[in-house]
Design an enzyme around this catalytic site. Structure first.
Site, PDB file in Angstrom:
ATOM      1  N   ARG A  12       0.846  -1.206  -0.078  1.00 22.37           N
ATOM      2  CA  ARG A  12      -0.010   0.041   0.099  1.00 22.37           C
ATOM      3  C   ARG A  12       0.729   1.165   0.075  1.00 22.37           C
ATOM      4  O   ARG A  12       0.899   1.806  -1.109  1.00 22.37           O
ATOM      5  CB  ARG A  12      -0.952   0.093   1.269  1.00 22.37           C
ATOM      6  CG  ARG A  12      -2.242   0.977   1.091  1.00 22.37           C
ATOM      7  CD  ARG A  12      -1.706   2.455   1.352  1.00 22.37           C
ATOM      8  NE  ARG A  12      -1.018   2.641   2.638  1.00 22.37           N
ATOM      9  CZ  ARG A  12      -0.616   3.705   3.184  1.00 22.37           C
ATOM     10  NH1 ARG A  12      -0.763   4.710   2.142  1.00 22.37           N
ATOM     11  NH2 ARG A  12      -0.135   3.843   4.188  1.00 22.37           N
ATOM     12  N   HIS A 209       5.532   4.511  12.487  1.00 28.43           N
ATOM     13  CA  HIS A 209       5.662   4.244  10.967  1.00 28.43           C
ATOM     14  C   HIS A 209       6.671   5.424  10.600  1.00 28.43           C
ATOM     15  O   HIS A 209       6.391   6.525  10.929  1.00 28.43           O
ATOM     16  CB  HIS A 209       4.183   4.586  10.489  1.00 28.43           C
ATOM     17  CG  HIS A 209       4.344   4.776   9.020  1.00 28.43           C
ATOM     18  ND1 HIS A 209       3.850   3.725   8.185  1.00 28.43           N
ATOM     19  CD2 HIS A 209       4.632   5.694   8.135  1.00 28.43           C
ATOM     20  CE1 HIS A 209       3.694   3.937   7.022  1.00 28.43           C
ATOM     21  NE2 HIS A 209       4.348   5.176   6.946  1.00 28.43           N
ATOM     22  N   HIS A 211       9.777   6.901   7.776  1.00 26.86           N
ATOM     23  CA  HIS A 211      10.217   6.941   6.550  1.00 26.86           C
ATOM     24  C   HIS A 211      11.777   7.402   6.469  1.00 26.86           C
ATOM     25  O   HIS A 211      12.190   7.771   7.587  1.00 26.86           O
ATOM     26  CB  HIS A 211       9.712   7.997   5.771  1.00 26.86           C
ATOM     27  CG  HIS A 211       8.058   7.790   5.007  1.00 26.86           C
ATOM     28  ND1 HIS A 211       7.766   7.329   3.965  1.00 26.86           N
ATOM     29  CD2 HIS A 211       7.015   7.322   5.958  1.00 26.86           C
ATOM     30  CE1 HIS A 211       6.575   7.373   3.642  1.00 26.86           C
ATOM     31  NE2 HIS A 211       6.002   7.115   4.927  1.00 26.86           N
ATOM     32  N   CYS A 242       4.692   9.762   0.456  1.00 27.60           N
ATOM     33  CA  CYS A 242       3.601  10.361   0.416  1.00 27.60           C
ATOM     34  C   CYS A 242       3.195  11.153  -0.598  1.00 27.60           C
ATOM     35  O   CYS A 242       3.971  12.211  -0.958  1.00 27.60           O
ATOM     36  CB  CYS A 242       3.369  10.902   1.905  1.00 27.60           C
ATOM     37  SG  CYS A 242       1.619  11.805   1.844  1.00 27.60           S
ATOM     38  N   ASN A 251       9.636   4.563   2.844  1.00 29.11           N
ATOM     39  CA  ASN A 251       9.722   4.002   4.244  1.00 29.11           C
ATOM     40  C   ASN A 251      10.911   3.514   4.507  1.00 29.11           C
ATOM     41  O   ASN A 251      11.613   2.981   3.422  1.00 29.11           O
ATOM     42  CB  ASN A 251       8.441   2.807   4.111  1.00 29.11           C
ATOM     43  CG  ASN A 251       7.100   3.409   3.624  1.00 29.11           C
ATOM     44  OD1 ASN A 251       6.368   3.811   4.864  1.00 29.11           O
ATOM     45  ND2 ASN A 251       6.731   3.370   2.775  1.00 29.11           N
TER      46      ASN A 251
END
Length: 304
Positions: A12, A209, A211, A242, A251
């Protein structure tokens, strides 16, 4: 032995911002390769408007393949009630919701104020739990916003507090959306959240989460882990970015995260050789901007 839960987001978050459409067969192959490597928690896709995010137009088909894999918990990211209903119909085990902690990014991302997003998502949390689904609530830009700069830590924690109040078991992801966080920030924000808002049984309900825009992804993962967070997002091959966060790159790579925890003696449940094969597959996706230092190092050693 200590154990970390790695939540794979390449299908995703890793693919969503890639321009050329990645064939459905390639996405399914990536999901299967990651599952074969031992991944048991995965963000399979997002039920969003195909006009807004064309790359996710085939999420339902990818979900059908993912749900056939033994022991894989499949998460669907949803932006609104229509997406939530599609996720339920697809059979998602966990519903992933998202909003930003800054007004500027939330407006750019979903064209709503933070208050509007939270009001709508709160209702979806209630309905998802009533439908027997797990819930993950992602808070974007907890450390830095592409439009507003460094985010005051208290602002981020205020939103974490509002979200955890929705339900005793809801999982909250503290997100470094732009990859601009530093380990000391991560340690303070994540540590405060872990200590202040555990699940009713005392377990952790905070995820991280990150990056890797400035090469700090692995250091920030280590800081989150040392602060008590045992749920870490990552993407095979370092894919990602993003579309509404200018300058953000991939990521933190799953293979880098797996190597970090392997060296620290923390169990991940991942097969190293199979993970590298899956990461190579991810890195070969046309249009991606893959990272992943340990994949590259291992490939060089194999070629030597």
């Amino acid at each position: 032995m200590a154990r970390v839960s790695i939540s794979e987001v390449a299908p995703r978050d890793g693919l969503q911002s890639i321009g050329p459409f990645v064939p459905t067969e390639t996405k399914i192959a990536l999901v299967r390769a990651l599952h074969a490597a031992g991944v048991r928690r995965m963000e399979v896709g997002s039920f969003v408007s195909p006009k807004a995010v064309p790359q996710m137009a085939d999420t339902a088909e990818v979900f059908r393949a993912a749900l056939a894999l033994d022991g894989l918990e499949c998460t669907a990211l949803v932006p609104n009630r229509k997406g939530f209903e599609a996720a339920l119909a697809a059979g998602a085990h966990r519903v992933g919701l998202f909003m930003s902690v800054t007004e500027s990014h939330n407006k750019a991302n979903v064209n709503r104020s933070c208050a509007e997003s939270f009001a709508d998502l709160s209702g979806i949390v209630r309905d998802a739990l009533a439908a027997g689904r797990k819930v993950r609530f992602n808070l974007s830009c907890c450390f830095h916003c592409p439009f507003e700069g460094v985010v005051p830590e208290r602002d981020a924690l205020d939103w974490v507090e509002r979200v955890v109040a929705l339900d005793p078991w809801i999982e909250v992801a503290i997100c470094d959306t732009t990859g601009n966080a530093a380990p000391d920030q991560v340690s303070r924000v994540v540590g405060h959240a872990v200590r202040s808002w555990p699940a009713p049984d005392g377990s952790n309900r905070i995820a991280f989460h990150g990056h890797d825009t400035y090469g700090m992804g692995v250091a920030n993962v280590a800081a989150a882990w040392n602060a008590g967070c045992d749920v870490i997002d990552s993407a095979a091959g370092g894919l990602g970015g993003c579309p509404f966060a200018p300058g953000a790159t991939g990521n933190v790579a799953t293979e880098d995260v797996a190597w970090l925890f392997r060296r620290m003696g923390v169990e991940t449940g991942l097969d190293w050789a199979k993970l590298l094969a899956a990461a190579d597959l991810a890195a070969g996706v046309p249009g991606g901007l893959p990272g992943g230092r340990m994949r590259a190092v291992s490939a060089a050693r194999r070629a030597a």
